[in-house]
Structure formats: structure tokens, C-alpha cells
Write a protein that holds these residues in place. Structure first.
Motif, PDB file in Angstrom:
ATOM      1  N   GLY A  80       0.819  -1.207   0.000  1.00  0.00           N
ATOM      2  CA  GLY A  80       0.000   0.000   0.000  1.00  0.00           C
ATOM      3  C   GLY A  80       0.847   1.249   0.000  1.00  0.00           C
ATOM      4  O   GLY A  80       0.518   2.247  -0.658  1.00  0.00           O
ATOM      5  N   ARG A  81       1.972   1.216   0.705  1.00  0.00           N
ATOM      6  CA  ARG A  81       2.853   2.388   0.709  1.00  0.00           C
ATOM      7  C   ARG A  81       3.534   2.567  -0.645  1.00  0.00           C
ATOM      8  O   ARG A  81       3.764   3.692  -1.101  1.00  0.00           O
ATOM      9  CB  ARG A  81       3.904   2.242   1.816  1.00  0.00           C
ATOM     10  N   MET A  82       3.865   1.469  -1.300  1.00  0.00           N
ATOM     11  CA  MET A  82       4.426   1.566  -2.651  1.00  0.00           C
ATOM     12  C   MET A  82       3.433   2.229  -3.605  1.00  0.00           C
ATOM     13  O   MET A  82       3.798   3.089  -4.409  1.00  0.00           O
ATOM     14  CB  MET A  82       4.800   0.176  -3.170  1.00  0.00           C
ATOM     15  N   VAL A  83       2.164   1.827  -3.488  1.00  0.00           N
ATOM     16  CA  VAL A  83       1.127   2.418  -4.335  1.00  0.00           C
ATOM     17  C   VAL A  83       0.963   3.897  -4.008  1.00  0.00           C
ATOM     18  O   VAL A  83       0.812   4.737  -4.900  1.00  0.00           O
ATOM     19  CB  VAL A  83      -0.208   1.661  -4.152  1.00  0.00           C
ATOM     20  N   SER A  97      -3.910  12.130  -4.335  1.00  0.00           N
ATOM     21  CA  SER A  97      -4.084  10.891  -5.083  1.00  0.00           C
ATOM     22  C   SER A  97      -3.288   9.761  -4.461  1.00  0.00           C
ATOM     23  O   SER A  97      -3.719   8.608  -4.448  1.00  0.00           O
ATOM     24  CB  SER A  97      -3.667  11.090  -6.546  1.00  0.00           C
ATOM     25  N   GLY A  98      -2.101  10.073  -3.922  1.00  0.00           N
ATOM     26  CA  GLY A  98      -1.295   9.043  -3.299  1.00  0.00           C
ATOM     27  C   GLY A  98      -1.960   8.462  -2.068  1.00  0.00           C
ATOM     28  O   GLY A  98      -1.986   7.234  -1.884  1.00  0.00           O
ATOM     29  N   LEU A  99      -2.505   9.306  -1.212  1.00  0.00           N
ATOM     30  CA  LEU A  99      -3.160   8.827  -0.001  1.00  0.00           C
ATOM     31  C   LEU A  99      -4.377   7.972  -0.338  1.00  0.00           C
ATOM     32  O   LEU A  99      -4.592   6.910   0.257  1.00  0.00           O
ATOM     33  CB  LEU A  99      -3.568  10.019   0.875  1.00  0.00           C
ATOM     34  N   VAL A 100      -5.179   8.434  -1.285  1.00  0.00           N
ATOM     35  CA  VAL A 100      -6.377   7.676  -1.679  1.00  0.00           C
ATOM     36  C   VAL A 100      -5.982   6.321  -2.256  1.00  0.00           C
ATOM     37  O   VAL A 100      -6.573   5.287  -1.921  1.00  0.00           O
ATOM     38  CB  VAL A 100      -7.211   8.482  -2.693  1.00  0.00           C
ATOM     39  N   ALA A 101      -4.976   6.306  -3.118  1.00  0.00           N
ATOM     40  CA  ALA A 101      -4.553   5.057  -3.748  1.00  0.00           C
ATOM     41  C   ALA A 101      -4.000   4.085  -2.706  1.00  0.00           C
ATOM     42  O   ALA A 101      -4.281   2.882  -2.756  1.00  0.00           O
ATOM     43  CB  ALA A 101      -3.503   5.343  -4.816  1.00  0.00           C
ATOM     44  N   GLY A 102      -3.220   4.594  -1.757  1.00  0.00           N
ATOM     45  CA  GLY A 102      -2.675   3.724  -0.717  1.00  0.00           C
ATOM     46  C   GLY A 102      -3.764   3.107   0.143  1.00  0.00           C
ATOM     47  O   GLY A 102      -3.707   1.915   0.482  1.00  0.00           O
TER      48      GLY A 102
END
Length: 335
Positions: A80-83, A97-102
């Protein structure tokens, strides 16, 4: 995406590209290309392979502040952190976007919604605290380097103002966490039934994390190691260029550059700000601006090399999950 948001995003990208163009033109693209060429493909591969170790530390930091998860779920939060990092680096909406994707990636792997949301909030908090300490290290090294001259004092005052902004934002984020979750839940209740109950669950999970100071200390410590490891990766890249740059100078520049990027959070990926900070800080530590600009471009290339495949794999998993949910009702027998 609404028109105002789309317009603001385009404007931010244009500003970032303009800043990047100005910085490259000021330094000279030939010297930058020469520095990149000195690294070569093998050097770029070494530099790129350093980054997964940083991501591992960041994933462990997230796991540290996520109570109730067995060790078997540790790879889930590392993924999840990689995403999260890939989306922050590649997608245009940067940190959001990073937080939502993770969060989506962790939920898809079976982590409960309240747990993943609460742990993400705490993880961001500990990361901000670690970054502030990292920036203080940079300020200390810069003060030692500059001495007590008027130029040094003015620069330190400017950096201190930026750090004060970061500190104020971090303190406000911490103080408003519980209230903010409840407020968003109440607002969303108008459109999404059950939002208040979901917000209450997140608040309860937040309280559970904050009652375990050992977890907070572990998350903070791992994030500090992550920041330092990121600086070591940059030092390795500069060594591959053939520079004799001391590690302390690289850590100082890296910490202050990231502080500048945080202040200019509206620009996706800190486009232009990252490069400008490198070029301005480099001479203060006896570094060449062209080498630091080359480092910045190598970082962006590395982010694409790692981030794009990560996002493609994540999207493929999301697609399979959606397809599975769509097929199940159709396959069930009629009552």
C-alpha cells in the motif's frame, strides 16, 4: 474532475514546467546531460534499486501504527505504501491521489476501512514529525557551514520561517484529527447514509493508536530512518557521477529541499521547486548545481520506472476485484 480543479491543476503544472525550464536554462543543459551520462545505465540501475529499501522502511512505519494487524499483513501495508508513493509521484493530484490510492490498495487486501483510514492519518502525522526533525538537521548543518555572516543569517531566517509554516501545519493537523473526521462524517451523512457511524469507527481506531505510544515512537523512528535512507540514495547517485560529495552535505541539501517541496505542496511532485531548491542550496555546500539538477532528473526518471509498473499492477488488481464482484451475483442461483 470539476472544471475549477482541472483548471487549477493545469495552471500548477504549467507553473512547475516553467520553473523547471528556467532552472535548466540557468544551469545549462549540456552540463546536466554530462552529469547524467556519467552515471550510465548501470549506475542508474543501482540508484533505482536503492529506492525499494526506502519504501520498505516507509511500509514498516505504516504497519507500526496500525494496531490489531497480524504480521502476515505487513506485506499488505508495504504494498500500500508503494502504491501511495507511486501515485504521489506519477499522478497529477500529488499527495491527495497518493493517499487515496494507498488506502484503496490496503482495503482491497482485506484491511478494515476504519483501521486503514486511522492508521493512514497517524502515519502521515509521524512522517511530518520525522520530516521536521530531518529539516532541523539540515538547518543545523547549514548554520555550521555558513557561520555567522549576514547572508547566512538571512538565509537561516528564511528557512526558519518555512519550518515554522511546516510546524504550524503539523500541529493544526494533529489537533484537528478527531474533530475533522467527525465533521466530514456529519457532512457526508447527507449523501452517504451511515457516514457518521463510519466516522465514529475511524475516531475509535485513532484513539486506539494514540493510546499506544510505543507504536507512535516506532513509526516516528522508522520514518526518520526512511528520510536518512533517501538521502543516502542521493549520495550514492552523486558518487556514481564521480563527485566526492560528503554525506553530511547531501543530507543537509536533501532535508532542506524536501522542506521547500512541502511548502510548495500545490505543485504536483514539487515540479520546478525541487530543482530550484537543489540549484540554490548546492553552492552553499560546495556542490555543483549541474550535478544536483542531474540528481533531480534522475529521481524523476526513477519514480517513473518504479511508479508506473506499480500503478499498472494496482489497477489490474482493482479491475479483477471489480470484475469478481460483478460476476458473483450473476452466477448465484435464483431464489
Amino acid at each position: 474532475m470539476s472544471k475549477p480543479i482541472r483548471g487549477g491543476l493545469i495552471a500548477a503544472l504549467l507553473v512547475g514546467l516553467a520553473l523547471l525550464t528556467i532552472v535548466v536554462a540557468a544551469v545549462g543543459y549540456r552540463s546536466v546531460l554530462a552529469a547524467i551520462g556519467a552515471v550510465g545505465l548501470s549506475g542508474f540501475a543501482i540508484f533505482t534499486l536503492c529506492w525499494p529499501w526506502v519504501l520498505l522502511l516507509l511500509g514498516l512505519a505504516w504497519f507500526a501504527v496500525t494496531p490489531g494487524l497480524p504480521l502476515t499483513h505487513m506485506p499488505v501495508l508495504i504494498w500500500g505504501r508503494m502504491v501511495r508513493e507511486a501515485a504521489s509521484d506519477v499522478l497529477p493530484l500529488a499527495q491527495i491521489s497518493g493517499l487515496v490510492a494507498g488506502v484503496r490498495a490496503a482495503q482491497a487486501a482485506g484491511v478494515a476501512e476504519d483501521v486503514v483510514l486511522a492508521s493512514t492519518i497517524v502515519d502521515v502525522t509521524t512522517e511530518l514529525a520525522a520530516q521536521f526533525l530531518y529539516a532541523l538537521l539540515g538547518v543545523t548543518l547549514l548554520a555550521t557551514q555558513l557561520g555567522g555572516g549576514p547572508v547566512g543569517r538571512n538565509l537561516l531566517l528564511l528557512i526558519a520561517a518555512a519550518l515554522a509554516f511546516l510546524l504550524a501545519g503539523g500541529v493544526a493537523f494533529i489537533l484537528l484529527q478527531r474533530r475533522g473526521v467527525g465533521w466530514v462524517g456529519g457532512l457526508a451523512q447527507r449523501w452517504l447514509p451511515g457516514s457518521i457511524a463510519r466516522a465514529d469507527a475511524v475516531t475509535t481506531a485513532l484513539d486506539a493508536v494514540y493510546r499506544q505510544p510505543g507504536r507512535l515512537a516506532a513509526g516516528l523512528g522508522l520514518h526518520i530512518l526512511g528520510w536518512l535512507a533517501s538521502g543516502v540514495c542521493s549520495w550514492i547517485a552523486l558518487r556514481l557521477m564521480g563527485t566526492g560529495t560528503p554525506l553530511s552535505a547531501v543530507l543537509a541539501v536533501e532535508s532542506l529541499m524536501h522542506a521547500a517541496r512541502s511548502v510548495a505542496f500545490a505543485l504536483p511532485g514539487g515540479l520546478g521547486v525541487q530543482e530550484g531548491a537543489y540549484v540554490l542550496l548546492a553552492p552553499l555546500f560546495g556542490l555543483h548545481a549541474a550535478d544536483m539538477l542531474a540528481l533531480s532528473l534522475l529521481k524523476r526518471a526513477r519514480d517513473l520506472v518504479i511508479g508506473v509498473p506499480t500503478l499498472l499492477i494496482w489497477q489490474a488488481r482493482e479491475g479483477r476485484a471489480l470484475l469478481g464482484r460483478a460476476v458473483k451475483p450473476a452466477a448465484s442461483p435464483d431464489a
